[in-house]
Design a protein around this motif. Structure first.
Motif, PDB file in Angstrom:
ATOM      1  N   THR A   1       2.257  -4.767  14.548  1.00  0.00           N
ATOM      2  CA  THR A   1       3.309  -5.764  14.316  1.00  0.00           C
ATOM      3  C   THR A   1       3.215  -6.439  12.959  1.00  0.00           C
ATOM      4  OG1 THR A   1       1.987  -7.433  15.472  1.00  0.00           O
ATOM      5  CG2 THR A   1       3.634  -6.232  16.768  1.00  0.00           C
ATOM      6  N   ASP A   2       2.033  -6.464  12.353  1.00  0.00           N
ATOM      7  CA  ASP A   2       1.905  -7.119  11.043  1.00  0.00           C
ATOM      8  C   ASP A   2       2.062  -6.139   9.880  1.00  0.00           C
ATOM      9  OD1 ASP A   2      -0.457  -5.791  11.511  1.00  0.00           O
ATOM     10  OD2 ASP A   2      -1.713  -7.342  10.640  1.00  0.00           O
ATOM     11  N   VAL A   3       2.570  -4.955  10.162  1.00  0.00           N
ATOM     12  CA  VAL A   3       2.834  -3.952   9.122  1.00  0.00           C
ATOM     13  C   VAL A   3       4.341  -3.816   8.956  1.00  0.00           C
ATOM     14  CG1 VAL A   3       2.666  -1.509   8.513  1.00  0.00           C
ATOM     15  CG2 VAL A   3       0.709  -2.672   9.536  1.00  0.00           C
ATOM     16  N   ARG A   4       4.808  -3.959   7.725  1.00  0.00           N
ATOM     17  CA  ARG A   4       6.220  -3.727   7.418  1.00  0.00           C
ATOM     18  C   ARG A   4       6.331  -2.383   6.708  1.00  0.00           C
ATOM     19  NH1 ARG A   4      10.427  -4.291   3.695  1.00  0.00           N
ATOM     20  NH2 ARG A   4       9.145  -4.970   1.965  1.00  0.00           N
ATOM     21  N   MET A   5       7.020  -1.451   7.352  1.00  0.00           N
ATOM     22  CA  MET A   5       7.229  -0.145   6.742  1.00  0.00           C
ATOM     23  C   MET A   5       8.348  -0.269   5.712  1.00  0.00           C
ATOM     24  SD  MET A   5       4.997   1.819   8.141  1.00  0.00           S
ATOM     25  CE  MET A   5       5.557   3.422   7.661  1.00  0.00           C
ATOM     26  N   VAL A   6       8.025  -0.006   4.459  1.00  0.00           N
ATOM     27  CA  VAL A   6       9.001  -0.091   3.371  1.00  0.00           C
ATOM     28  C   VAL A   6       9.735   1.240   3.235  1.00  0.00           C
ATOM     29  CG1 VAL A   6       9.284  -0.473   0.887  1.00  0.00           C
ATOM     30  CG2 VAL A   6       7.596  -1.819   2.183  1.00  0.00           C
ATOM     31  N   ALA A   7       8.992   2.337   3.305  1.00  0.00           N
ATOM     32  CA  ALA A   7       9.589   3.670   3.169  1.00  0.00           C
ATOM     33  C   ALA A   7       8.665   4.713   3.780  1.00  0.00           C
ATOM     34  CB  ALA A   7       9.841   4.000   1.701  1.00  0.00           C
ATOM     35  N   GLU A   8       9.260   5.824   4.181  1.00  0.00           N
ATOM     36  CA  GLU A   8       8.508   6.958   4.718  1.00  0.00           C
ATOM     37  C   GLU A   8       9.187   8.232   4.240  1.00  0.00           C
ATOM     38  OE1 GLU A   8       7.324   8.928   9.050  1.00  0.00           O
ATOM     39  OE2 GLU A   8       7.789   6.794   8.906  1.00  0.00           O
ATOM     40  N   TYR A   9       8.402   9.096   3.623  1.00  0.00           N
ATOM     41  CA  TYR A   9       8.937  10.351   3.093  1.00  0.00           C
ATOM     42  C   TYR A   9       8.168  11.518   3.688  1.00  0.00           C
ATOM     43  CZ  TYR A   9      11.058   7.224  -0.277  1.00  0.00           C
ATOM     44  OH  TYR A   9      11.765   6.212  -0.852  1.00  0.00           O
TER      45      TYR A   9
ATOM     46  N   PHE B   1       0.844  -1.195   0.000  1.00  0.00           N
ATOM     47  CA  PHE B   1       0.000   0.000   0.000  1.00  0.00           C
ATOM     48  C   PHE B   1       0.877   1.241   0.000  1.00  0.00           C
ATOM     49  CE2 PHE B   1      -2.683  -3.165   1.954  1.00  0.00           C
ATOM     50  CZ  PHE B   1      -3.930  -2.913   1.418  1.00  0.00           C
ATOM     51  N   VAL B   2       0.356   2.302  -0.616  1.00  0.00           N
ATOM     52  CA  VAL B   2       0.930   3.637  -0.469  1.00  0.00           C
ATOM     53  C   VAL B   2      -0.099   4.437   0.316  1.00  0.00           C
ATOM     54  CG1 VAL B   2       1.705   5.722  -1.644  1.00  0.00           C
ATOM     55  CG2 VAL B   2       2.225   3.477  -2.619  1.00  0.00           C
ATOM     56  N   ALA B   3       0.367   5.127   1.349  1.00  0.00           N
ATOM     57  CA  ALA B   3      -0.515   5.963   2.160  1.00  0.00           C
ATOM     58  C   ALA B   3      -0.133   7.420   1.937  1.00  0.00           C
ATOM     59  CB  ALA B   3      -0.389   5.601   3.635  1.00  0.00           C
ATOM     60  N   PHE B   4      -1.127   8.228   1.620  1.00  0.00           N
ATOM     61  CA  PHE B   4      -0.943   9.663   1.444  1.00  0.00           C
ATOM     62  C   PHE B   4      -1.529  10.343   2.674  1.00  0.00           C
ATOM     63  CE2 PHE B   4      -1.206   7.808  -2.774  1.00  0.00           C
ATOM     64  CZ  PHE B   4      -0.077   8.330  -3.380  1.00  0.00           C
ATOM     65  N   LEU B   5      -0.696  11.046   3.435  1.00  0.00           N
ATOM     66  CA  LEU B   5      -1.116  11.700   4.659  1.00  0.00           C
ATOM     67  C   LEU B   5      -1.183  13.202   4.433  1.00  0.00           C
ATOM     68  CD1 LEU B   5       0.441   8.947   5.413  1.00  0.00           C
ATOM     69  CD2 LEU B   5       0.422   9.880   7.719  1.00  0.00           C
ATOM     70  N   LYS B   6      -2.395  13.730   4.450  1.00  0.00           N
ATOM     71  CA  LYS B   6      -2.630  15.162   4.265  1.00  0.00           C
ATOM     72  C   LYS B   6      -2.752  15.810   5.641  1.00  0.00           C
ATOM     73  CE  LYS B   6      -6.038  18.419   2.491  1.00  0.00           C
ATOM     74  NZ  LYS B   6      -7.354  18.573   1.868  1.00  0.00           N
TER      75      LYS B   6
ATOM     76  N   ASN C   1       1.744  20.245   2.428  1.00  0.00           N
ATOM     77  CA  ASN C   1       0.711  19.803   3.362  1.00  0.00           C
ATOM     78  C   ASN C   1      -0.201  18.745   2.750  1.00  0.00           C
ATOM     79  OD1 ASN C   1       1.621  21.518   5.341  1.00  0.00           O
ATOM     80  ND2 ASN C   1       0.172  23.140   4.842  1.00  0.00           N
ATOM     81  N   ASP C   2      -0.190  18.635   1.432  1.00  0.00           N
ATOM     82  CA  ASP C   2      -1.113  17.727   0.749  1.00  0.00           C
ATOM     83  C   ASP C   2      -0.440  17.054  -0.439  1.00  0.00           C
ATOM     84  OD1 ASP C   2      -3.281  16.354  -0.200  1.00  0.00           O
ATOM     85  OD2 ASP C   2      -4.387  18.116  -0.852  1.00  0.00           O
ATOM     86  N   PRO C   3       0.216  15.922  -0.244  1.00  0.00           N
ATOM     87  CA  PRO C   3       0.401  15.246   1.041  1.00  0.00           C
ATOM     88  C   PRO C   3       1.605  15.806   1.799  1.00  0.00           C
ATOM     89  CG  PRO C   3       1.285  13.877  -0.699  1.00  0.00           C
ATOM     90  CD  PRO C   3       0.686  15.097  -1.364  1.00  0.00           C
ATOM     91  N   ALA C   4       1.582  15.609   3.099  1.00  0.00           N
ATOM     92  CA  ALA C   4       2.709  16.001   3.941  1.00  0.00           C
ATOM     93  C   ALA C   4       3.673  14.840   4.110  1.00  0.00           C
ATOM     94  CB  ALA C   4       2.211  16.468   5.310  1.00  0.00           C
ATOM     95  N   THR C   5       3.123  13.631   4.071  1.00  0.00           N
ATOM     96  CA  THR C   5       3.924  12.420   4.249  1.00  0.00           C
ATOM     97  C   THR C   5       3.398  11.346   3.312  1.00  0.00           C
ATOM     98  OG1 THR C   5       4.283  12.957   6.577  1.00  0.00           O
ATOM     99  CG2 THR C   5       4.660  10.687   5.939  1.00  0.00           C
ATOM    100  N   ILE C   6       4.317  10.538   2.810  1.00  0.00           N
ATOM    101  CA  ILE C   6       3.955   9.369   2.011  1.00  0.00           C
ATOM    102  C   ILE C   6       4.589   8.159   2.677  1.00  0.00           C
ATOM    103  CG2 ILE C   6       4.217   8.175  -0.200  1.00  0.00           C
ATOM    104  CD1 ILE C   6       4.322  10.933  -1.523  1.00  0.00           C
ATOM    105  N   LEU C   7       3.777   7.133   2.907  1.00  0.00           N
ATOM    106  CA  LEU C   7       4.266   5.873   3.462  1.00  0.00           C
ATOM    107  C   LEU C   7       4.103   4.786   2.417  1.00  0.00           C
ATOM    108  CD1 LEU C   7       2.375   5.882   6.884  1.00  0.00           C
ATOM    109  CD2 LEU C   7       4.671   6.759   6.425  1.00  0.00           C
ATOM    110  N   ILE C   8       5.049   3.883   2.368  1.00  0.00           N
ATOM    111  CA  ILE C   8       4.910   2.671   1.583  1.00  0.00           C
ATOM    112  C   ILE C   8       5.004   1.546   2.597  1.00  0.00           C
ATOM    113  CG2 ILE C   8       5.836   1.256  -0.281  1.00  0.00           C
ATOM    114  CD1 ILE C   8       7.050   3.901  -1.412  1.00  0.00           C
ATOM    115  N   LEU C   9       3.971   0.709   2.635  1.00  0.00           N
ATOM    116  CA  LEU C   9       3.923  -0.323   3.655  1.00  0.00           C
ATOM    117  C   LEU C   9       3.321  -1.606   3.107  1.00  0.00           C
ATOM    118  CD1 LEU C   9       0.702  -0.253   4.816  1.00  0.00           C
ATOM    119  CD2 LEU C   9       1.566   1.924   5.606  1.00  0.00           C
TER     120      LEU C   9
END
Length: 93
Positions: free
Chosen positions: A30-38, A3-8, A43-51
């Motif tokens: 515990t069942d989430v593996r964080m692949v990357a965090e930017y 998944f890619v998560a877009f955090l606004k 502000n939109d998005p402020a953070t992008i997660l790949i998990l």
């Protein structure tokens, strides 16, 4: 599943220092593996997660934990290699 998560950033979010301190101590489910965090200069998005996770419940837990700071959109994704293999498998023979 990937998944890619877009955090606004929410307009009513608490002060940045509070969010940074919370992030420093945060451990994902515990069942989430964080692949990357930017962290972006936006502000939109402020953070992008790949998990990676197979649990929708874990995505809900992430949204609940960070919901006062971010509006979060989770989007299923795949790697380039998986995408090319899927496209090739769908191509007429």
């Amino acid at each position: 599943m990937l998944f890619v998560a877009f955090l606004k950033l929410r307009s009513d979010a608490p002060p940045m220092a509070e969010g940074v301190a919370r992030r420093a101590a945060y451990q994902p489910p515990t069942d989430v593996r964080m692949v990357a965090e930017y962290w972006l200069q936006s502000n939109d998005p402020a953070t992008i997660l790949i998990l990676e996770t197979d649990s929708v419940t874990s995505l809900m837990a992430i949204r609940a934990f960070w919901g006062d700071i971010f509006d979060i959109t989770f989007v299923p994704a795949m790697t380039l290699e998986d995408g090319l293999a899927a496209a090739q498998a769908m191509a007429p023979q």
